[in-house]
Design a protein around this motif. Structure first.
Motif, PDB file in Angstrom:
ATOM      1  N   VAL A 241     -36.352  18.162  27.968  1.00 39.72           N
ATOM      2  CA  VAL A 241     -36.402  18.991  26.768  1.00 39.72           C
ATOM      3  C   VAL A 241     -36.136  18.159  25.513  1.00 39.72           C
ATOM      4  O   VAL A 241     -36.957  18.165  24.577  1.00 39.72           O
ATOM      5  N   PRO A 242     -35.028  17.412  25.431  1.00 39.83           N
ATOM      6  CA  PRO A 242     -34.838  16.582  24.237  1.00 39.83           C
ATOM      7  C   PRO A 242     -35.856  15.454  24.127  1.00 39.83           C
ATOM      8  O   PRO A 242     -36.151  14.997  23.016  1.00 39.83           O
ATOM      9  N   MET A 243     -36.401  14.992  25.239  1.00 36.71           N
ATOM     10  CA  MET A 243     -37.417  13.947  25.181  1.00 36.71           C
ATOM     11  C   MET A 243     -38.637  14.422  24.407  1.00 36.71           C
ATOM     12  O   MET A 243     -39.138  13.732  23.514  1.00 36.71           O
ATOM     13  N   VAL A 244     -39.127  15.616  24.756  1.00 35.66           N
ATOM     14  CA  VAL A 244     -40.317  16.139  24.086  1.00 35.66           C
ATOM     15  C   VAL A 244     -40.017  16.490  22.636  1.00 35.66           C
ATOM     16  O   VAL A 244     -40.768  16.121  21.720  1.00 35.66           O
ATOM     17  N   ALA A 245     -38.908  17.189  22.414  1.00 36.34           N
ATOM     18  CA  ALA A 245     -38.570  17.583  21.047  1.00 36.34           C
ATOM     19  C   ALA A 245     -38.318  16.363  20.176  1.00 36.34           C
ATOM     20  O   ALA A 245     -38.751  16.306  19.016  1.00 36.34           O
ATOM     21  N   GLY A 246     -37.636  15.370  20.725  1.00 39.11           N
ATOM     22  CA  GLY A 246     -37.363  14.158  19.962  1.00 39.11           C
ATOM     23  C   GLY A 246     -38.619  13.382  19.635  1.00 39.11           C
ATOM     24  O   GLY A 246     -38.745  12.787  18.555  1.00 39.11           O
ATOM     25  N   THR A 247     -39.563  13.362  20.562  1.00 36.55           N
ATOM     26  CA  THR A 247     -40.829  12.685  20.307  1.00 36.55           C
ATOM     27  C   THR A 247     -41.580  13.367  19.171  1.00 36.55           C
ATOM     28  O   THR A 247     -42.076  12.701  18.244  1.00 36.55           O
ATOM     29  N   CYS A 248     -41.656  14.681  19.218  1.00 33.17           N
ATOM     30  CA  CYS A 248     -42.328  15.414  18.146  1.00 33.17           C
ATOM     31  C   CYS A 248     -41.633  15.191  16.810  1.00 33.17           C
ATOM     32  O   CYS A 248     -42.289  15.002  15.769  1.00 33.17           O
ATOM     33  N   SER A 249     -40.311  15.188  16.809  1.00 30.00           N
ATOM     34  CA  SER A 249     -39.559  14.990  15.573  1.00 30.00           C
ATOM     35  C   SER A 249     -39.802  13.602  14.988  1.00 30.00           C
ATOM     36  O   SER A 249     -39.991  13.437  13.777  1.00 30.00           O
ATOM     37  N   ALA A 250     -39.816  12.593  15.860  1.00 24.37           N
ATOM     38  CA  ALA A 250     -40.036  11.226  15.382  1.00 24.37           C
ATOM     39  C   ALA A 250     -41.426  11.064  14.785  1.00 24.37           C
ATOM     40  O   ALA A 250     -41.610  10.358  13.786  1.00 24.37           O
ATOM     41  N   ILE A 251     -42.416  11.715  15.394  1.00 27.80           N
ATOM     42  CA  ILE A 251     -43.764  11.683  14.825  1.00 27.80           C
ATOM     43  C   ILE A 251     -43.784  12.420  13.485  1.00 27.80           C
ATOM     44  O   ILE A 251     -44.282  11.904  12.475  1.00 27.80           O
ATOM     45  N   ALA A 252     -43.223  13.620  13.473  1.00 29.62           N
ATOM     46  CA  ALA A 252     -43.269  14.463  12.280  1.00 29.62           C
ATOM     47  C   ALA A 252     -42.613  13.808  11.078  1.00 29.62           C
ATOM     48  O   ALA A 252     -43.052  13.995   9.932  1.00 29.62           O
ATOM     49  N   HIS A 253     -41.579  13.025  11.334  1.00 28.36           N
ATOM     50  CA  HIS A 253     -40.824  12.447  10.226  1.00 28.36           C
ATOM     51  C   HIS A 253     -41.165  10.985   9.947  1.00 28.36           C
ATOM     52  O   HIS A 253     -40.426  10.268   9.272  1.00 28.36           O
ATOM     53  N   GLY A 254     -42.301  10.547  10.469  1.00 27.12           N
ATOM     54  CA  GLY A 254     -42.883   9.281  10.038  1.00 27.12           C
ATOM     55  C   GLY A 254     -42.344   8.031  10.671  1.00 27.12           C
ATOM     56  O   GLY A 254     -42.573   6.932  10.136  1.00 27.12           O
ATOM     57  N   PHE A 255     -41.677   8.145  11.836  1.00 27.95           N
ATOM     58  CA  PHE A 255     -41.088   6.957  12.442  1.00 27.95           C
ATOM     59  C   PHE A 255     -42.007   6.241  13.427  1.00 27.95           C
ATOM     60  O   PHE A 255     -41.668   5.154  13.893  1.00 27.95           O
TER      61      PHE A 255
END
Length: 288
Positions: A241-255
């Motif tokens: 769960v945190p793996m997927v959410a964290g991946t989306c967050s990192a993409i969304a915030h430009g990392f």
């Protein structure tokens, strides 16, 4: 002798296919899998390699000079690190000369699953006997296509915001891994950053899928909380769960947009990498 681990996985199976198809065929190559009976039938001899049974690895690595250590799958950090520790220690005992390790790109340090990769890199550097090469793989274009797949109404709701990902075709990473593992001496002590040359996001994916499939696809990004709840409700393991959410967050915030332009991937391939959108639309065409 070259041993490739994890040959039942998406990356390992592609590496094995490439090695088996080269002019020399399967000569000098071994395939490793915890379920050897399910290994791809390529003509390459298969050995049982189970990192969760460290006592079996000395025999599995006997006679191996180069180990292509493909990261040992999803799991909590302590599980993945224990697997990689067991593999490296067994390689040292068996007299393996060179380990080529498939790691995670440097800009992935914000991801929940980066720690085990960085630990493994550090452990390889600390080895008194092993030469090593680190292939820091970017996130797969196939993964981005999965995260940004449209729903039945043709709407992409992945919470990617306005972010973009320098995604990489898995086949390109397999090609690099095979070539480096076949001639590792020239890559000793090197860390390669293997990310895409052009970052893509939800809007570009929607437009590409519309052109490719003839269906109207729209991008209406949802929230991270919604994505987290959906993954949790899907029956995924708790750590996923945190793996997927964290991946989306990192993409969304430009990392994870990458540096742009040619880099290590193009240099090692000797050509331009496959465009991520081509990979994503090809997968969509097959699915629809």
């Amino acid at each position: 002798m070259l041993l490739v681990t994890g040959v039942n996985g998406g990356l390992g199976s592609l590496v094995l296919e490439r090695l088996a198809a080269r002019p020399g065929g399967p000569d000098g190559v071994l395939a490793g899998s915890r379920t050897p009976e399910r290994a791809p039938r390529t003509g390459v001899p298969v050995r049982a390699v189970d990192f969760d049974r460290p006592e079996t690895l000395d025999a599995a690595f006997a006679g191996v000079r180069t180990l292509l250590l493909i990261s040992a799958g999803y799991g909590e950090d302590d599980v993945v690190i224990a697997r990689h520790r067991a593999a490296i220690e067994a390689a040292e005992r068996a007299g393996v000369e060179h380990v080529v390790y498939t790691s995670l790109s440097g800009d992935g340090d914000h991801l929940a699953y980066a720690l085990a990769h960085r630990w493994t890199e550090r452990r390889l550097r600390a080895s008194a006997t092993l030469r090593w090469t680190v292939l820091r793989n970017g996130l797969y274009a196939e993964l981005l296509g999965f995260l940004a797949r449209p729903d039945a109404d043709g709407v992409i709701t992945a919470p990617l915001g306005d972010g973009r990902l320098a995604a990489v075709a898995r086949a390109d990473l397999a090609e690099v891994a095979a070539e480096v593992a076949l001639a590792p001496a020239g890559h000793a002590g090197r860390v390669y950053e293997l990310v895409g040359e052009e970052a893509v996001g939800g809007a570009e994916i929607a437009a590409a899928l519309t052109r490719s499939t003839g269906r109207t696809v729209e991008y209406r990004p949802g929230t991270l909380a919604g994505a987290r709840a959906a993954v949790a409700a899907s029956g995924a393991e708790a750590f996923q769960v945190p793996m997927v959410a964290g991946t989306c967050s990192a993409i969304a915030h430009g990392f994870l947009a990458g540096p742009g332009g040619p880099g290590d991937l193009a240099t090692l391939l000797g050509r331009a990498p496959r465009p991520a959108l081509d990979v994503i639309t090809a997968g969509a065409d097959a699915a629809w």
